[in-house]
Motif scaffolding. Structure first.
Motif, PDB file in Angstrom:
ATOM      1  N   PRO A  39       0.797  -1.282  -0.041  1.00  0.00           N
ATOM      2  CA  PRO A  39       0.077  -0.097  -0.061  1.00  0.00           C
ATOM      3  C   PRO A  39       0.927   1.386   0.209  1.00  0.00           C
ATOM      4  CG  PRO A  39      -0.212  -1.056   2.447  1.00  0.00           C
ATOM      5  CD  PRO A  39       0.694  -1.752   1.440  1.00  0.00           C
ATOM      6  N   ASP A  40       2.010   1.152   0.291  1.00  0.00           N
ATOM      7  CA  ASP A  40       3.117   2.471   0.429  1.00  0.00           C
ATOM      8  C   ASP A  40       4.342   1.899  -0.148  1.00  0.00           C
ATOM      9  OD1 ASP A  40       4.297   4.515   0.750  1.00  0.00           O
ATOM     10  OD2 ASP A  40       3.874   4.928   2.926  1.00  0.00           O
ATOM     11  N   LYS A  41       4.800   2.083  -1.419  1.00  0.00           N
ATOM     12  CA  LYS A  41       5.828   1.526  -2.010  1.00  0.00           C
ATOM     13  C   LYS A  41       7.304   2.364  -1.299  1.00  0.00           C
ATOM     14  CE  LYS A  41       3.209  -0.395  -5.126  1.00  0.00           C
ATOM     15  NZ  LYS A  41       1.847  -0.214  -4.500  1.00  0.00           N
ATOM     16  N   SER A  42       6.868   3.478  -0.896  1.00  0.00           N
ATOM     17  CA  SER A  42       8.005   4.205  -0.251  1.00  0.00           C
ATOM     18  C   SER A  42       8.623   3.540   1.148  1.00  0.00           C
ATOM     19  CB  SER A  42       7.877   5.727   0.263  1.00  0.00           C
ATOM     20  OG  SER A  42       6.939   5.661   1.145  1.00  0.00           O
ATOM     21  N   LEU A  43       7.891   2.626   1.728  1.00  0.00           N
ATOM     22  CA  LEU A  43       8.476   1.825   2.810  1.00  0.00           C
ATOM     23  C   LEU A  43       9.125   0.577   2.543  1.00  0.00           C
ATOM     24  CD1 LEU A  43       5.307   2.040   5.237  1.00  0.00           C
ATOM     25  CD2 LEU A  43       7.110   3.557   5.144  1.00  0.00           C
ATOM     26  N   ILE A  44       9.090   0.349   1.116  1.00  0.00           N
ATOM     27  CA  ILE A  44       9.996  -0.895   0.803  1.00  0.00           C
ATOM     28  C   ILE A  44      11.707  -0.574   0.896  1.00  0.00           C
ATOM     29  CG2 ILE A  44      10.482  -2.605  -1.098  1.00  0.00           C
ATOM     30  CD1 ILE A  44       7.969  -2.095  -2.150  1.00  0.00           C
ATOM     31  N   ARG A  45      12.364  -1.284   1.620  1.00  0.00           N
ATOM     32  CA  ARG A  45      13.729  -1.374   1.856  1.00  0.00           C
ATOM     33  C   ARG A  45      14.355  -2.630   1.851  1.00  0.00           C
ATOM     34  NH1 ARG A  45      10.893  -0.187   6.453  1.00  0.00           N
ATOM     35  NH2 ARG A  45      11.555  -1.213   8.470  1.00  0.00           N
ATOM     36  N   PRO A  46      15.663  -2.532   1.530  1.00  0.00           N
ATOM     37  CA  PRO A  46      16.389  -4.092   1.507  1.00  0.00           C
ATOM     38  C   PRO A  46      16.515  -4.252   2.825  1.00  0.00           C
ATOM     39  CG  PRO A  46      17.541  -2.191   0.223  1.00  0.00           C
ATOM     40  CD  PRO A  46      16.494  -1.524   0.791  1.00  0.00           C
ATOM     41  N   ASN A  47      16.834  -5.674   3.019  1.00  0.00           N
ATOM     42  CA  ASN A  47      17.156  -6.238   4.250  1.00  0.00           C
ATOM     43  C   ASN A  47      18.487  -5.668   4.868  1.00  0.00           C
ATOM     44  OD1 ASN A  47      16.545  -7.478   6.432  1.00  0.00           O
ATOM     45  ND2 ASN A  47      16.848  -9.729   5.799  1.00  0.00           N
ATOM     46  N   PHE A  48      18.934  -4.563   4.848  1.00  0.00           N
ATOM     47  CA  PHE A  48      20.287  -4.242   5.011  1.00  0.00           C
ATOM     48  C   PHE A  48      20.101  -3.008   5.862  1.00  0.00           C
ATOM     49  CE2 PHE A  48      23.578  -1.230   3.692  1.00  0.00           C
ATOM     50  CZ  PHE A  48      24.696  -2.089   3.716  1.00  0.00           C
ATOM     51  N   HIS A  49      21.116  -2.808   6.719  1.00  0.00           N
ATOM     52  CA  HIS A  49      21.251  -1.622   7.620  1.00  0.00           C
ATOM     53  C   HIS A  49      22.260  -0.723   7.176  1.00  0.00           C
ATOM     54  CE1 HIS A  49      18.608  -4.548  10.126  1.00  0.00           C
ATOM     55  NE2 HIS A  49      18.053  -3.613  10.563  1.00  0.00           N
ATOM     56  N   THR A  50      23.570  -1.280   7.646  1.00  0.00           N
ATOM     57  CA  THR A  50      24.658  -0.513   7.124  1.00  0.00           C
ATOM     58  C   THR A  50      25.972  -1.530   7.029  1.00  0.00           C
ATOM     59  OG1 THR A  50      25.449  -0.016   9.269  1.00  0.00           O
ATOM     60  CG2 THR A  50      24.355   1.799   8.205  1.00  0.00           C
ATOM     61  N   GLY A  51      26.733  -1.178   6.124  1.00  0.00           N
ATOM     62  CA  GLY A  51      27.962  -2.080   5.710  1.00  0.00           C
ATOM     63  C   GLY A  51      28.599  -1.811   4.720  1.00  0.00           C
ATOM     64  N   LEU A  52      28.658  -2.767   3.787  1.00  0.00           N
ATOM     65  CA  LEU A  52      28.987  -2.436   2.384  1.00  0.00           C
ATOM     66  C   LEU A  52      28.215  -2.919   1.297  1.00  0.00           C
ATOM     67  CD1 LEU A  52      32.123  -1.794   1.079  1.00  0.00           C
ATOM     68  CD2 LEU A  52      32.406  -4.172   0.803  1.00  0.00           C
ATOM     69  N   MET A  53      28.075  -1.790   0.479  1.00  0.00           N
ATOM     70  CA  MET A  53      27.146  -1.920  -0.895  1.00  0.00           C
ATOM     71  C   MET A  53      28.169  -2.025  -1.966  1.00  0.00           C
ATOM     72  SD  MET A  53      24.202   0.763   0.426  1.00  0.00           S
ATOM     73  CE  MET A  53      25.584   1.783   1.116  1.00  0.00           C
ATOM     74  N   VAL A  54      28.132  -2.882  -2.871  1.00  0.00           N
ATOM     75  CA  VAL A  54      28.889  -3.084  -3.988  1.00  0.00           C
ATOM     76  C   VAL A  54      27.999  -3.369  -5.257  1.00  0.00           C
ATOM     77  CG1 VAL A  54      30.849  -4.420  -4.978  1.00  0.00           C
ATOM     78  CG2 VAL A  54      30.808  -4.082  -2.518  1.00  0.00           C
ATOM     79  N   SER A  55      28.338  -2.537  -6.227  1.00  0.00           N
ATOM     80  CA  SER A  55      27.537  -2.760  -7.719  1.00  0.00           C
ATOM     81  C   SER A  55      28.485  -3.133  -8.519  1.00  0.00           C
ATOM     82  CB  SER A  55      27.141  -1.193  -8.097  1.00  0.00           C
ATOM     83  OG  SER A  55      25.800  -0.973  -7.283  1.00  0.00           O
ATOM     84  N   GLN A  56      28.301  -4.175  -9.249  1.00  0.00           N
ATOM     85  CA  GLN A  56      29.103  -4.521 -10.486  1.00  0.00           C
ATOM     86  C   GLN A  56      29.173  -4.117 -11.615  1.00  0.00           C
ATOM     87  OE1 GLN A  56      30.736  -8.916 -12.068  1.00  0.00           O
ATOM     88  NE2 GLN A  56      28.652  -8.885 -11.143  1.00  0.00           N
TER      89      GLN A  56
END
Length: 509
Positions: free
Chosen positions: A409-426
């Motif tokens: 019902p609110d797409k803005s609340l969708i978030r990854p199961n991730f708090h903080t750490g390392l985010m790597v894009s290939q």
């Protein structure tokens, strides 16, 4: 040693560009975006600078990438991507995004830098194994940010400004930088570089036209893009189907139950560091990558690991250990140890999306290892964890996840199961140096860029965000290989970290 230059970049002209033909007639406004296009905050763009060196191999008297020809190429490109002439619309009912106001236009900026490109090069120290100077994004004006179009990340501004913007900057020597920005909600990295290749193909076709093609002929892309988002039909789900879809809990997203929406939980998903954050470009040579693969492979000889697996595992382990040490130094106990990476689901063994698919097609995989494991585990164990993390989600789980996204019902609340750490894009697998040549030499061969990298912008300067990027070695032919050097292509890692963590890493042998 580094030559410094403080010359500013001046924007002289702004052009609003639209389709050259009646491409908008085929679209219905608003243009619906797919479920995977709903996952990126509207203020996050994909922004990369492409630098082209003026060359003596150009035809005498030829200007490299003239603005007028680029204008024509962008307008023709928009015939294939007509929705990029619109503006972002956010549905107040469920915060889903679409594109309306078609024909408002994309934007091209014409700018000038009064310095030569070579004045920004970093020259190696006497002890460096390479005698060649290197051009890096952090050496360019304002760390490359001055070569990107200005950007206002306020939600109202994002919804009123162009989705697709290009800045053309000419240096005093005739070299050119193209800073190309696309809102991430329109496409992912794969789609972004596809669009740039399409723009270059159209541009080169226009140059052929000037050399004798019949007046009025239209440049056609050999492989037109697929711009309709996967899963758009899911917006027609019935209330009963949506209720069923919400029963599924995607493994890559946080629980959205009411108990998980407390301020404390939401705050924990935001990095809390107050230390200054800086970005650096780390070059991993082919030999260094080969050495990491040797350490990161299963000692029993089973399985395999990729360059992404071992480099990501190496970064994850070293960064987290440095953070643990920093936390101990200042008397803190909580250390972010999560790992996140976007996974491309285009492939035939995944969602089997159409060729030249432009919209977003990535879902993030996340996992976490304890500080004890990170401290004691060999690189091979962590590389295996990374390797498995991007392969454990099934296609059916992704399909169920798309239904779940649409049903929220609110797409803005969708978030990854991730708090903080390392985010790597290939990004190192993308052909970012090939097929993106705009100017051509005297033999009609495209002139490739000398540098392709994303600058560290105020939005991307996030503690623990890293991009694995291809280098100019993509252009290296087998005959150009140097004896004693690896055949493995080098990669550049563009990574942002807090300054205390960088200091600890600098002291790490």
């Amino acid at each position: 040693m580094k030559n410094t230059c403080t010359e500013s970049v001046t924007i002289h002209e702004r052009y609003t560009l639209n389709c050259t033909h009646k491409s908008l007639a085929a679209l219905t406004s608003p243009v619906l975006l797919g479920p995977l296009d709903q996952l990126v905050p509207i203020f996050v763009p994909v922004a990369v600078v492409f630098v082209y060196q003026h060359s003596e191999s150009l035809l005498p008297g030829t200007e490299l990438i003239p603005v007028e020809r680029l204008k024509q190429a962008i307008s023709r490109l928009l015939d294939y991507y007509p929705h990029l002439t619109g503006r972002v619309q956010v549905n107040t009912r469920d915060n889903s995004r679409s594109i309306d106001r078609l024909g408002t236009g994309a934007e091209l900026l014409s700018a000038e830098c009064k310095s030569t490109l070579d004045s920004f090069r970093s020259f190696p120290s006497p002890s460096s194994p390479s005698p060649l100077s290197r051009l890096t994004i952090t050496d360019l004006p304002d760390g490359g940010n001055a070569l990107l179009p200005p950007f206002d990340s306020a939600p109202d501004a994002v919804c009123s400004n162009s989705i697709f913007t290009v800045q053309h900057t000419r240096f005093a020597c005739g070299s050119v930088a193209l800073g190309i920005r696309l809102l991430h909600l329109a496409c992912d990295g794969d789609g972004y570089f596809q669009l740039v290749q399409d723009l270059a193909e159209i541009y080169r076709g226009l140059s052929i036209k000037e050399d004798g093609r019949e007046e009025g002929s239209i440049v056609e892309l050999v492989h037109p893009p697929h711009i309709r988002g996967y899963g758009i039909d899911l917006w027609n789900m019935t209330p009963e189907e949506q209720q069923t879809a919400r029963q599924f809990q995607p493994p890559m997203f946080a629980d959205l139950s009411p108990s998980m929406d407390t301020p404390e939980v939401l705050a924990s998903a935001t990095p809390q560091t107050q230390d200054p954050i800086t970005g650096r470009i780390l070059r991993f040579s082919g030999r260094e990558i080969d050495a990491l693969k040797a350490c990161g492979s299963d000692p029993k000889g089973s399985g395999w690991v990729s360059t992404f697996d071992v480099v990501s595992a190496h970064l994850y382990q070293r960064v987290c250990l440095a953070r643990i040490k920093h936390a101990q130094n200042i008397g803190m106990s909580d250390v972010p140890v999560d790992f996140l990476t976007p996974v491309n689901w285009r492939g035939a063994d995944r969602l089997n999306l159409p060729p030249h698919y432009f919209p977003n097609a990535v879902l993030c995989s996340c996992f976490s290892l304890s500080p004890e494991v990170l401290k004691d585990a060999p690189l091979s164990q962590i590389a295996e964890t990374v390797h498995n993390a991007v392969r454990t989600v099934s296609t059916q789980q992704v399909v169920d996840t798309l239904h779940w996204i649409v049903a929220q019902p609110d797409k803005s609340l969708i978030r990854p199961n991730f708090h903080t750490g390392l985010m790597v894009s290939q990004w190192c697998k993308f052909d970012v140096y090939t097929n993106v040549g705009f100017g051509v030499d005297q033999n009609g061969e495209p002139l490739p860029p000398v540098l392709v990298l994303p600058p560290f912008t105020p939005i991307s300067l996030v503690d623990g965000l890293a991009y694995l990027c291809a280098t100019e070695e993509q252009l290296r032919q087998p005959s150009q290989r140097v004896l004693g050097y690896s055949d493995t292509q080098a990669i550049d890692v563009a990574m942002a970290l807090s300054e205390p963590v960088w200091k600890i890493l600098d002291e790490d042998p």
